[in-house]
Design an enzyme around this catalytic site. Structure first.
Site, PDB file in Angstrom:
ATOM      1  N   HIS A 107      -4.513  -3.706  -2.442  1.00 50.60           N
ATOM      2  CA  HIS A 107      -4.975  -3.346  -1.101  1.00 50.60           C
ATOM      3  C   HIS A 107      -5.097  -1.843  -0.889  1.00 50.60           C
ATOM      4  O   HIS A 107      -5.214  -1.391   0.247  1.00 50.60           O
ATOM      5  CB  HIS A 107      -4.050  -3.965  -0.055  1.00 50.60           C
ATOM      6  CG  HIS A 107      -4.025  -5.457  -0.112  1.00 50.60           C
ATOM      7  ND1 HIS A 107      -2.949  -6.230   0.298  1.00 50.60           N
ATOM      8  CD2 HIS A 107      -4.958  -6.346  -0.550  1.00 50.60           C
ATOM      9  CE1 HIS A 107      -3.220  -7.511   0.111  1.00 50.60           C
ATOM     10  NE2 HIS A 107      -4.427  -7.599  -0.400  1.00 50.60           N
TER      11      HIS A 107
ATOM     12  N   VAL B 181       0.824  -1.215   0.000  1.00 54.20           N
ATOM     13  CA  VAL B 181       0.000   0.000   0.000  1.00 54.20           C
ATOM     14  C   VAL B 181       0.854   1.259   0.000  1.00 54.20           C
ATOM     15  O   VAL B 181       0.333   2.363   0.151  1.00 54.20           O
ATOM     16  CB  VAL B 181      -0.949   0.014   1.223  1.00 54.20           C
ATOM     17  CG1 VAL B 181      -1.905  -1.169   1.171  1.00 54.20           C
ATOM     18  CG2 VAL B 181      -0.185   0.036   2.543  1.00 54.20           C
TER      19      VAL B 181
ATOM     20  N   SER C 130       5.052 -13.967   0.782  1.00 54.87           N
ATOM     21  CA  SER C 130       4.871 -15.308   1.328  1.00 54.87           C
ATOM     22  C   SER C 130       3.598 -15.952   0.813  1.00 54.87           C
ATOM     23  O   SER C 130       3.373 -17.144   1.010  1.00 54.87           O
ATOM     24  CB  SER C 130       4.817 -15.250   2.855  1.00 54.87           C
ATOM     25  OG  SER C 130       3.666 -14.538   3.278  1.00 54.87           O
TER      26      SER C 130
END
Length: 282
Positions: free
Chosen positions: A124, A108, A227
């Site tokens: 996001h 973000v 991840s």
């Protein structure tokens, strides 16, 4: 392992990535590992400090929770608001002439855009913006920082935070937040929230559709520094693998998508991108 061994291992990894990308198109899915060199920590990296982000339901249902969030964000903005693109961001933008179609980012921080990448789809949202939950008006986070400073003169100037004190969404570790005064929407008096997707909140459908279109437009999906724990990013890896297209993952540590990857390289994003620049430009 000697320095020569490390250099040889890096060279082999970068060459393997280049072999999959040369002469083909590729879209990037980036995560927090792209921004750690800019001083922004991540939640799940090998050296990350354990942190529990605030859930969307917690934010909207409780004034105390909103005070806690904004008191932390007020301090955290001293780092997030001044972070600069790192070499990895700039290298990625420079690779656009070599088959790179664009970036879908889970971050973000806006650093891909500032480094010159285009198109960039911020899954996001953007920490630089604030949205009113009442009327939907979007305003500047910097403007809100000034308003919060006027409303909370006794809090003092936000301090420059150490890595372990700052959270990836711009929060800081703050214990004394009960008397923090919130700023409401100047138009309707509604609740203000960072224009980012909180945990427990849904990514807007049109943004997801744009991301799928960018992923589908390329031959390869390259994951950089994620991840893939959160479904909002992992679904694109699963989608690409199901379609029979290659997936390359560059990340230090295990990821949720390792079993679906054509190639997994456990190296830093910047070193891989630097090697790709040299090999794909040759």
């Amino acid at each position: 392992m000697t320095l020569a061994d490390v250099e040889a291992q890096t060279r082999v990894g970068v060459e393997a990535v280049a072999d999959l990308l040369v002469g083909r198109t590729w879209t990037v899915l980036s995560g927090a590992g792209m921004s750690t060199d800019s001083g922004i920590p991540d939640y799940r990296g090998p050296t990350s400090v354990k942190a529990t982000p605030m859930l969307y339901a917690e934010f909207v249902r409780s004034l105390d929770n909103r005070k806690r969030y904004w008191a932390r964000s007020y301090q955290g903005w001293s780092r997030m608001g001044h972070a600069e693109p790192n070499d990895g961001h700039r290298l990625l933008a420079a690779l656009e002439p070599h088959g790179q179609m664009g970036v879908v980012t889970q971050n973000v921080d806006g650093l891909h855009q500032r480094a010159g990448s285009s198109p960039v789809i911020p899954l996001h949202g953007s920490i630089a913006d604030v949205v009113c939950l009442g009327c939907g008006r979007v305003t500047s986070r910097r403007e809100l920082q000034d308003r919060l400073a006027l409303l909370n003169p006794d809090v003092g100037q936000p301090r420059v935070l150490e890595h372990a004190e700052l959270r990836p969404d711009g929060d800081a570790v703050v214990d004394d937040w009960g008397d923090f005064v919130l700023a409401d929407c100047l138009v309707c008096g509604g609740v203000l929230k960072p224009d980012v997707v909180f945990f427990g909140e849904t990514v807007p459908r049109d943004r997801v559709d744009q991301a799928y279109a960018l992923v589908d437009a390329a031959d390869v999906l390259v994951v950089l520094g994620s991840s893939l724990t959160v479904m909002s990013g992992f679904r694109f890896v699963r989608h690409n693998a199901k379609a029979g297209r290659d997936v390359v993952i560059v990340n230090r540590g295990d990821t949720r998508g390792d079993d679906l990857a054509t190639l997994k390289v456990e190296l830093g994003c910047t070193e891989v991108l630097a090697g790709l620049r040299d090999l794909l430009s040759a």
